[in-house]
Design an enzyme around this catalytic site. Structure first.
Site, PDB file in Angstrom:
ATOM      1  CG  ASN A  16       0.842  -7.054   1.443  1.00  0.00           C
ATOM      2  OD1 ASN A  16       0.554  -8.039   0.549  1.00  0.00           O
ATOM      3  ND2 ASN A  16       1.807  -7.071   2.301  1.00  0.00           N
ATOM      4  CG  MET A  88       2.270  -0.193  11.318  1.00  0.00           C
ATOM      5  SD  MET A  88       2.067  -1.881  11.538  1.00  0.00           S
ATOM      6  CE  MET A  88       2.679  -2.011  12.904  1.00  0.00           C
ATOM      7  CG  HIS A 107      -2.594 -10.788  11.095  1.00  0.00           C
ATOM      8  ND1 HIS A 107      -1.944  -9.680  11.679  1.00  0.00           N
ATOM      9  CD2 HIS A 107      -2.122 -11.846  11.663  1.00  0.00           C
ATOM     10  CE1 HIS A 107      -1.265 -10.217  12.836  1.00  0.00           C
ATOM     11  NE2 HIS A 107      -1.451 -11.608  12.734  1.00  0.00           N
TER      12      HIS A 107
HETATM   13  C1  GRF Z   1       2.651  -7.065   6.053  1.00  0.00           C
HETATM   14  O1  GRF Z   1       3.202  -8.540   6.485  1.00  0.00           O
HETATM   15  C2  GRF Z   1       1.399  -7.484   6.240  1.00  0.00           C
HETATM   16  O2  GRF Z   1       0.774  -8.586   6.333  1.00  0.00           O
HETATM   17  C3  GRF Z   1       1.193  -6.499   7.672  1.00  0.00           C
HETATM   18  O3  GRF Z   1       2.250  -5.631   7.583  1.00  0.00           O
HETATM   19  C4  GRF Z   1       3.057  -5.949   6.532  1.00  0.00           C
HETATM   20  C5  GRF Z   1       3.133  -4.771   5.739  1.00  0.00           C
HETATM   21  O4  GRF Z   1       4.038  -5.161   4.668  1.00  0.00           O
HETATM   22  N1  GRF Z   1       0.068  -6.399   7.956  1.00  0.00           N
HETATM   23  P1  GRF Z   1       4.185  -3.996   3.470  1.00  0.00           P
HETATM   24  O5  GRF Z   1       3.969  -2.585   3.911  1.00  0.00           O
HETATM   25  O6  GRF Z   1       2.671  -4.302   2.568  1.00  0.00           O
HETATM   26  O7  GRF Z   1       5.304  -4.456   2.621  1.00  0.00           O
END
Ligand code: GRF
Length: 213
Positions: A16, A88, A107
């Site tokens: 992301n 996290m 999310h």
């Molecule tokens: C994604 O699914 C986001 O929605 C959630 O954690 C995941 C992170 O994935 N909060 P990335 O690190 O962005 O690939």
């Protein structure tokens, strides 16, 4: 160069974050902050020439002081917006308060369904027919803040956690940069707990297949 600055907080893969770096038309990702020194997403810092900041639990006497250090690092960057992207940690109330209306998260579920972890498997187990992702302002709860926009996917009969997660992730990568762009343009804001959107936001969301709750 866009002067609306965005700090992105990650703990892992950073896909992301990458979508925000690639989709930064009217904003600029000014810093990447991680609570994990080995987060793969930190590599995007070098690739895109963006400052990275790491504050790891192991370098602090306890989680509380590590969280405080992360907050101070982000505060001192003075970003216009803070985006959580797979970060996290639970955000403490002082962090939420400082960045009131300037702190958002993505999310992987259609909130208020399935807050927390393992959302894809839980959607399958619950026999949900629709699933997706939500971009929302962050409050002191877990995935409880005011919702900005959602992207939906259909749950298919033979979906596994992995296949469903992959389709949701594609949507995450579309919707997150779009929302940040709208906030940077001043088209979306937060007034207490109400998301305020200019009329064109709803129209554009519909065109893109997003849902504005
Ligand atoms: C994604 O699914 C986001 O929605 C959630 O954690 C995941 C992170 O994935 N909060 P990335 O690190 O962005 O690939």
């Amino acid at each position: 160069m866009a002067d609306f600055s965005v700090a992105v907080l990650i703990s892992g893969r950073g896909s992301n974050l990458r979508s925000l770096l690639l989709g930064a038309n009217n904003f600029k990702v000014s810093a990447i902050v991680s609570d994990k020194g080995d987060a793969p997403g930190l590599a995007f810092g070098a690739e895109f020439g963006v400052t990275t900041v790491v504050r790891e639990r192991k370098d602090f006497p306890n989680l509380k002081s590590c969280k405080q250090a992360i907050f101070e690092a982000v505060r001192d960057l003075r970003p216009d917006l803070v985006c959580l992207a797979g970060f996290m940690q639970i955000i403490e109330p002082y962090f939420v308060e400082h960045f009131k209306g300037r702190l958002i998260n993505i999310h992987p579920s259609l909130l208020p369904d399935f807050p927390g972890l393992h959302t894809h498997q839980r959607a399958i187990d619950a026999k949900a027919t629709a699933h997706g992702c939500t971009v929302h302002y962050v409050d002191s709860g877990v995935d409880t803040g005011p919702m900005i926009a959602q992207a939906r996917v259909e749950v298919l009969p033979h979906d596994t956690e992995q296949t469903l997660a992959a389709r949701v992730l594609e949507q995450e990568h579309r919707i997150y940069p779009w929302v940040v762009g709208q906030i940077a343009a001043g088209n979306i804001s937060l007034n207490e707990r109400t998301v305020v959107r200019k009329p064109q936001v709803t129209a554009e969301a519909a065109q893109l297949g997003f849902v504005v709750p």
